[in-house]
Design a protein around this motif. Structure first.
Motif, PDB file in Angstrom:
ATOM      1  N   MET A  30       0.830  -1.213   0.000  1.00  0.00           N
ATOM      2  CA  MET A  30       0.000   0.000   0.000  1.00  0.00           C
ATOM      3  C   MET A  30       0.852   1.247   0.000  1.00  0.00           C
ATOM      4  O   MET A  30       0.599   2.197  -0.746  1.00  0.00           O
ATOM      5  CB  MET A  30      -0.881   0.025   1.247  1.00  0.00           C
ATOM      6  CG  MET A  30      -2.048  -0.921   1.176  1.00  0.00           C
ATOM      7  SD  MET A  30      -3.231  -0.455   2.454  1.00  0.00           S
ATOM      8  CE  MET A  30      -3.814   1.099   1.824  1.00  0.00           C
ATOM      9  N   LEU A  31       1.857   1.236   0.846  1.00  0.00           N
ATOM     10  CA  LEU A  31       2.696   2.437   0.965  1.00  0.00           C
ATOM     11  C   LEU A  31       3.425   2.724  -0.350  1.00  0.00           C
ATOM     12  O   LEU A  31       3.526   3.877  -0.775  1.00  0.00           O
ATOM     13  CB  LEU A  31       3.700   2.261   2.112  1.00  0.00           C
ATOM     14  CG  LEU A  31       3.057   2.236   3.508  1.00  0.00           C
ATOM     15  CD1 LEU A  31       4.091   1.936   4.579  1.00  0.00           C
ATOM     16  CD2 LEU A  31       2.369   3.571   3.790  1.00  0.00           C
ATOM     17  N   ILE A  32       3.905   1.672  -0.978  1.00  0.00           N
ATOM     18  CA  ILE A  32       4.578   1.868  -2.263  1.00  0.00           C
ATOM     19  C   ILE A  32       3.630   2.511  -3.258  1.00  0.00           C
ATOM     20  O   ILE A  32       3.929   3.527  -3.880  1.00  0.00           O
ATOM     21  CB  ILE A  32       5.080   0.515  -2.815  1.00  0.00           C
ATOM     22  CG1 ILE A  32       6.242   0.012  -1.949  1.00  0.00           C
ATOM     23  CG2 ILE A  32       5.528   0.663  -4.271  1.00  0.00           C
ATOM     24  CD1 ILE A  32       6.710  -1.385  -2.304  1.00  0.00           C
ATOM     25  N   ARG A  33       2.431   1.937  -3.359  1.00  0.00           N
ATOM     26  CA  ARG A  33       1.452   2.474  -4.307  1.00  0.00           C
ATOM     27  C   ARG A  33       1.086   3.922  -3.971  1.00  0.00           C
ATOM     28  O   ARG A  33       0.911   4.761  -4.857  1.00  0.00           O
ATOM     29  CB  ARG A  33       0.188   1.622  -4.296  1.00  0.00           C
ATOM     30  CG  ARG A  33       0.324   0.327  -5.121  1.00  0.00           C
ATOM     31  CD  ARG A  33      -0.956  -0.492  -5.089  1.00  0.00           C
ATOM     32  NE  ARG A  33      -0.960  -1.507  -6.122  1.00  0.00           N
ATOM     33  CZ  ARG A  33      -1.762  -1.454  -7.206  1.00  0.00           C
ATOM     34  NH1 ARG A  33      -2.578  -0.437  -7.383  1.00  0.00           N
ATOM     35  NH2 ARG A  33      -1.707  -2.420  -8.111  1.00  0.00           N
ATOM     36  N   LEU A  34       0.963   4.173  -2.698  1.00  0.00           N
ATOM     37  CA  LEU A  34       0.512   5.523  -2.297  1.00  0.00           C
ATOM     38  C   LEU A  34       1.583   6.585  -2.474  1.00  0.00           C
ATOM     39  O   LEU A  34       1.267   7.737  -2.783  1.00  0.00           O
ATOM     40  CB  LEU A  34       0.078   5.517  -0.827  1.00  0.00           C
ATOM     41  CG  LEU A  34      -1.260   4.866  -0.505  1.00  0.00           C
ATOM     42  CD1 LEU A  34      -1.533   4.985   0.976  1.00  0.00           C
ATOM     43  CD2 LEU A  34      -2.369   5.549  -1.319  1.00  0.00           C
ATOM     44  N   LEU A  35       2.820   6.190  -2.274  1.00  0.00           N
ATOM     45  CA  LEU A  35       3.849   7.225  -2.168  1.00  0.00           C
ATOM     46  C   LEU A  35       4.802   7.337  -3.352  1.00  0.00           C
ATOM     47  O   LEU A  35       5.505   8.353  -3.474  1.00  0.00           O
ATOM     48  CB  LEU A  35       4.677   6.967  -0.889  1.00  0.00           C
ATOM     49  CG  LEU A  35       3.886   6.944   0.398  1.00  0.00           C
ATOM     50  CD1 LEU A  35       4.808   6.668   1.576  1.00  0.00           C
ATOM     51  CD2 LEU A  35       3.156   8.279   0.602  1.00  0.00           C
ATOM     52  N   ARG A  36       4.812   6.370  -4.190  1.00  0.00           N
ATOM     53  CA  ARG A  36       5.817   6.455  -5.262  1.00  0.00           C
ATOM     54  C   ARG A  36       5.541   7.651  -6.161  1.00  0.00           C
ATOM     55  O   ARG A  36       4.386   8.026  -6.377  1.00  0.00           O
ATOM     56  CB  ARG A  36       5.869   5.146  -6.050  1.00  0.00           C
ATOM     57  CG  ARG A  36       4.662   4.941  -6.938  1.00  0.00           C
ATOM     58  CD  ARG A  36       4.779   3.643  -7.724  1.00  0.00           C
ATOM     59  NE  ARG A  36       3.468   3.193  -8.124  1.00  0.00           N
ATOM     60  CZ  ARG A  36       3.157   1.916  -8.300  1.00  0.00           C
ATOM     61  NH1 ARG A  36       4.057   0.974  -8.098  1.00  0.00           N
ATOM     62  NH2 ARG A  36       1.940   1.580  -8.671  1.00  0.00           N
ATOM     63  N   PRO A  37       6.571   8.209  -6.660  1.00  0.00           N
ATOM     64  CA  PRO A  37       6.446   9.423  -7.473  1.00  0.00           C
ATOM     65  C   PRO A  37       5.606   9.170  -8.724  1.00  0.00           C
ATOM     66  O   PRO A  37       5.495   8.041  -9.167  1.00  0.00           O
ATOM     67  CB  PRO A  37       7.895   9.755  -7.842  1.00  0.00           C
ATOM     68  CG  PRO A  37       8.759   9.034  -6.848  1.00  0.00           C
ATOM     69  CD  PRO A  37       8.001   7.792  -6.500  1.00  0.00           C
TER      70      PRO A  37
END
Lengths: 195, 195, 195, 195
Positions: D188-195
């Motif tokens: 989730m964090l990857i999806r939410l935060l990646r540029p």
DNA sequence: CATGAATGAGTATTCATTCAT
DNA sequence: AATGAATGAATACTCATTCAT
């Protein structure tokens, strides 16, 4: 706080509850009233007893204790002289009937709350009475001073019935006139029990 | 609405109150519960009786009425044959002791509410009992079948005490075994009363 | 009294309880306070609800009913267009977060009383949410608009977690600024769910 | 008495309060119960804390202290590697969610008493979280590992929302299955935060 | 006459807090 | 410092009674 004072407080509450319930019955004796009579706060009341029913239980336990002592003596006498023991018992019944509070308190017991402790105390008292009276009659039969055409148990039951009647009579009529009832009761017992 | 139905409703409530109070005592019988048992609404309840205490009064009045009838018959018999009347009375006491509800109801009366009507009914019942028993004993004395070394009043009092004892015993022990208690009671009365 | 008025009274109490509990929590909302807010006496309160916990149960039941309606519509939409349904759900969550009372009320639910009705309502609500979200995700997966590398159940769980977070955030921060949170949430959902 | 023992007593009470409140909530945890669990008398309890609310304050202060330590480390890491710091934070959230007591304790905080100390501790915790997360995101943006189309503050807010959701989820569902939730959260964090 | 919704005073019990020992 | 007995305000709930419909 000393254990003595602690016991005193407890005893105060038990005593207050006893008097209140004797006068107004269980339900109509409020904890507030008992507290007032005992001179304690409601908090203190519930510090010593978890519920109102528990105080009634304690009152009964107290009475049971006294009954035990009296009956112990009667029991001892009976072994030697059943007639003398019978007279002791008669005195005991009259004592109870003369105690204004106690007479009133008996009435309370018709409408007891659903409470294990209370029920247990009542059962114990009934059981004890039954046992001692039966024993007393049996001793009298052996000593040849009491009729033998009925079992000790049945005769003991009727003595119990008689006692209940006297107590109820006292509760209704107020402080019983001991001088009248006493001799009459002796006479009754002689007629009922002689061989 | 017809007077009959009106009376029926009233009787239903009285009957319901009697049963409830016999089982749970006066205080613990709520008007709501009585209404439910009687099958009426609270509005109807208070249409027929101004207060809860008033229903108890009516219950007692009802019982008093029945007692009057029984005692009237006993009275009549006594004039001719006091021993037979005594036996009628004994039957009456055993009837009451066998009535499970009634036995329970007696207990209630230990903790009655402060109510003029109730107090009056109780006094009337006690008075009536006393009168009839005294009269019965007096008749027996005249007929030579009852001892004369005590006044009719005192002997009557002891008969009353005996009856109370039996009733209380029944209330405690549950439905009394008539077959056992009956003959024993006859025996007791003979011993107590013979000249 | 008409059934309408009866229902109105009940509703008044439920509403008052809802508002009180949202503001002060369950324990600190006294029945007296709820009565005051609802404009009824304590007697009336307990005429409609047997216990304080029961009103909380009714409040939850009420909320569950509304949730059912909303979710029914979302379900219908999902069958045709999961993305549109997702947006409806997002709107629903924001609606709840914007309702000041509701946001506060959610917090209450952390310290619920031991009560079967309450527990049942909470479980039902959780169950319903889980079901509908799972269904919605499954539909989206079939329609090719939602990622398929996780099960519908797991993805649904995370949607639920997100919603709880938003609600709690709202409860802490006061009325949530919808205009800010709304678009951000859309963005989050896109990133989280796209295949 | 030594300062060590004094501190130990205090700590015992704080710990007992924490456990009690986590299980039953603030209002339903009585001081008597806390005393029992802590093994001290009520007198001692109030010797160390002026009010019940004050212990809650101390519990929160304690937690805040621990949070500070964790966040200090995260902060340090963030300066060098925001992604690693994010993972540390994720671990921290999962640690909290896995702590059965803590999960339950969070729920308590929905219905806090009116108390300055408590409010201050809560505000401080929220403030600290917000600051660190904002800082972390800002660092990530500078390091080019986090999207820059939203302000650090807004992204940090959503991370907070997510954490709250996970905690609440844990409180409801019981001890959270770390092995499931952990990887999903990373995703989730990857999806939410990646540029 | 019948209903049952509404009332509110009254009751047992709880619990944070104080204080004498 | 430590104890636990004592306090009393506060609270949920009951129940006899009233009254509009």
């Amino acid at each position: 706080m000393s254990a003595i004072r602690r016991t005193a407080r407890r005893a105060d509450i038990i005593d207050a509850a006893y008097r209140c319930m004797a006068q107004h019955g269980y339900e109509r004796s409020t904890t507030a009233q008992i507290c007032k009579v005992a001179g304690v706060s409601s908090g203190t009341f519930f510090h010593y007893f978890p519920t109102k029913a528990a105080v009634l239980g304690a009152v009964l336990e107290d009475g049971l204790q006294r009954t035990r002592e009296v009956f112990e003596r009667i029991r001892d006498t009976a072994a030697r002289d059943a007639v003398a023991a019978l007279d002791q018992w008669r005195e005991h019944v009259l004592d109870e009937a003369s105690d204004e509070n106690l007479a009133g308190f008996i009435a309370v017991l018709g409408a007891v709350p659903d409470n294990a402790e209370v029920a247990a105390a009542l059962r114990a008292e009934a059981q004890l009475t039954r046992e001692v009276l039966t024993e007393l009659v049996a001793a009298g039969q052996e000593q040849g001073t009491i009729r033998t055409d009925r079992t000790p148990d049945r005769i003991g039951t009727w003595l119990g019935i008689l006692a209940r009647g006297v107590l109820e009579h006292a509760a209704e009529e107020g402080p019983v006139v001991r001088d009248t009832l006493g001799p009459e009761m002796t006479d009754m017992l002689i007629r009922l029990l002689r061989p």
